[in-house]
Design a protein around this motif. Sequence first.
Motif, short mmCIF file in Angstrom:
data_model
loop_
_atom_site.label_atom_id
_atom_site.label_comp_id
_atom_site.label_asym_id
_atom_site.label_seq_id
_atom_site.Cartn_x
_atom_site.Cartn_y
_atom_site.Cartn_z
N ARG A 15 34.22 -12.67 -9.54
CA ARG A 15 35.23 -12.18 -8.62
C ARG A 15 35.06 -12.91 -7.29
N THR A 16 36.16 -13.04 -6.57
CA THR A 16 36.12 -13.66 -5.26
C THR A 16 35.77 -12.61 -4.23
N ASP A 17 34.68 -12.80 -3.52
CA ASP A 17 34.21 -11.84 -2.54
C ASP A 17 34.55 -12.36 -1.15
N ARG A 18 35.36 -11.59 -0.43
CA ARG A 18 35.79 -12.01 0.90
C ARG A 18 35.24 -11.08 1.98
N GLU A 19 34.09 -10.46 1.72
CA GLU A 19 33.50 -9.55 2.68
C GLU A 19 32.23 -10.17 3.28
N ILE A 20 32.08 -10.02 4.58
CA ILE A 20 30.87 -10.49 5.28
C ILE A 20 30.16 -9.27 5.84
N GLU A 21 28.93 -9.03 5.37
CA GLU A 21 28.22 -7.80 5.73
C GLU A 21 26.89 -8.06 6.41
N THR A 22 26.51 -9.34 6.60
CA THR A 22 25.27 -9.68 7.30
C THR A 22 25.54 -10.86 8.23
N LEU A 23 24.69 -10.99 9.26
CA LEU A 23 24.83 -12.13 10.16
C LEU A 23 24.55 -13.44 9.45
N GLU A 24 23.63 -13.42 8.48
CA GLU A 24 23.34 -14.64 7.71
C GLU A 24 24.58 -15.10 6.96
N ALA A 25 25.30 -14.16 6.36
CA ALA A 25 26.53 -14.53 5.65
C ALA A 25 27.60 -15.02 6.62
N PHE A 26 27.67 -14.40 7.79
CA PHE A 26 28.62 -14.84 8.81
C PHE A 26 28.35 -16.29 9.18
N ASP A 27 27.09 -16.61 9.44
CA ASP A 27 26.74 -17.98 9.83
C ASP A 27 27.06 -18.97 8.71
N ARG A 28 26.79 -18.59 7.46
CA ARG A 28 27.07 -19.50 6.34
C ARG A 28 28.56 -19.81 6.24
N VAL A 29 29.38 -18.78 6.39
CA VAL A 29 30.83 -18.98 6.27
C VAL A 29 31.35 -19.85 7.40
N VAL A 30 30.95 -19.52 8.62
CA VAL A 30 31.45 -20.27 9.77
C VAL A 30 30.98 -21.72 9.73
N GLU A 31 29.71 -21.92 9.39
CA GLU A 31 29.19 -23.29 9.34
C GLU A 31 29.75 -24.06 8.15
N GLY A 32 29.96 -23.36 7.04
CA GLY A 32 30.42 -24.05 5.84
C GLY A 32 31.91 -24.31 5.81
N GLU A 33 32.70 -23.34 6.35
CA GLU A 33 34.15 -23.46 6.28
C GLU A 33 34.79 -23.75 7.64
N GLY A 34 34.06 -23.42 8.70
CA GLY A 34 34.66 -23.56 10.03
C GLY A 34 35.80 -22.60 10.25
N SER A 35 35.88 -21.56 9.42
CA SER A 35 37.02 -20.66 9.46
C SER A 35 36.61 -19.29 8.96
N LEU A 36 37.25 -18.28 9.53
CA LEU A 36 37.12 -16.91 9.04
C LEU A 36 38.44 -16.41 8.46
N ARG A 37 39.32 -17.35 8.18
CA ARG A 37 40.65 -16.99 7.68
C ARG A 37 40.53 -16.13 6.42
N GLY A 38 41.11 -14.92 6.48
CA GLY A 38 41.15 -14.05 5.31
C GLY A 38 39.89 -13.25 5.04
N TRP A 39 38.84 -13.45 5.83
CA TRP A 39 37.59 -12.73 5.58
C TRP A 39 37.63 -11.35 6.22
N ARG A 40 36.84 -10.41 5.63
CA ARG A 40 36.65 -9.08 6.20
C ARG A 40 35.21 -8.99 6.69
#
Length: 378
Positions: A15-40
């Motif tokens: 399943r596609t998980d679009r939830e960010i529940e930790t600061l580590e996950a936040f950093d991975r998404v921002v650094e990897g995608e440069g975007s928070l488009r569509g994330w919760r």
Amino acid sequence: MPPHDADRREPVPHRTDREIETLEAFDRVVEGEGSLRGWRVQSLDLTGRTDALAAADTSGAVFLGCRMPPEAAQRAQEGGALVFPPIPDLPFNPYRGSLYTPEELFDGLGGGYAHTPDGRTYDWFRRTRADGDVFASMLRAVHDDAVSDALDELLAGHRVVGVMGGHALRRGSDAYAGAARLGRGLARAGMTVATGGGPGAMEAANLGAYAAPFEDPMLDKALQVLAAVPSFEPSVADWVRAAFDVCESHPDGGPSVGIPTWFYGHEPPNVFARHIGKYFVNAVREDGLLARARAGVVFLPGAAGTVQEVFDNATPNYYQSRGEPTPMVLVDRAHWTERLPVWPLLTSLAKERAMEARIALVDSVEEVPATLARLRQP
């Protein structure tokens, strides 16, 4: 990973998980995608991530209860995000991204149960549920949905067995010890034990799951310690401390799940359920517990609440509204045929239906694991 979790898991569909529940996950998404488009983004302290927020594309993002400077929140909104700010002066977090732990709910117990987060939340619930305030109702609903989401994430792929039974069962009784042995046996058989999360039979089953990784004498010693405080009445604090004493003397016990409710807030959650999904709405809590117990439900002797749970589970089994019927095992023949004759009605309902092969009545808890295994056979 908690002890034995690898043995409890079944394959999980992708399943596609679009939830960010930790600061580590936040950093991975921002650094990897440069975007928070569509994330919760759930309940994070982002005060140290102002630059990252300013640089990221936030269109379609949703921030639920995240702490951030006002200017960062404004920029996120201008970029197309929805920002739900933290609610001040609440004793609970309606946007939480994970289940509770006993340590979290009972923090500050030294000052008395009323001063713990669990006690303060119960007090808030009693004050607000009768005043008709739509904002308080919304907060309760958001919180309960967040708990359901966290339960789904935790239990994905687990073989969950529900254990139902009376809250009045006292520590030190033979029946309490039997319920504890049941929880231990189910956990050792690779099941994830889930209960209503309160005292009595619920606590005993969670205790058994906690004891599963240890040698057998550990449970006997724990039962002796707990027998000194047989009930949460008159002192919740003493009852809780006795359980924490067991956990401190035997740390890193086996995991299990408790799903209690503030609707019955005079009954405290038990310490041995290491993952606690506590709800405001009791009906949502009960249905959610039974719906997740797809590997079977065990009904220990109980009164009105347990009788209701038997037929709450029997109804979707009767109509097969959740697919294959869930195995149901009732324990204590005399209780379910004489004191509360539930079994005759259940067998009458099941006659010539698919659920008929998925129900059983046994005399003792020792019979339950093998009976569940038999009922799960196609």
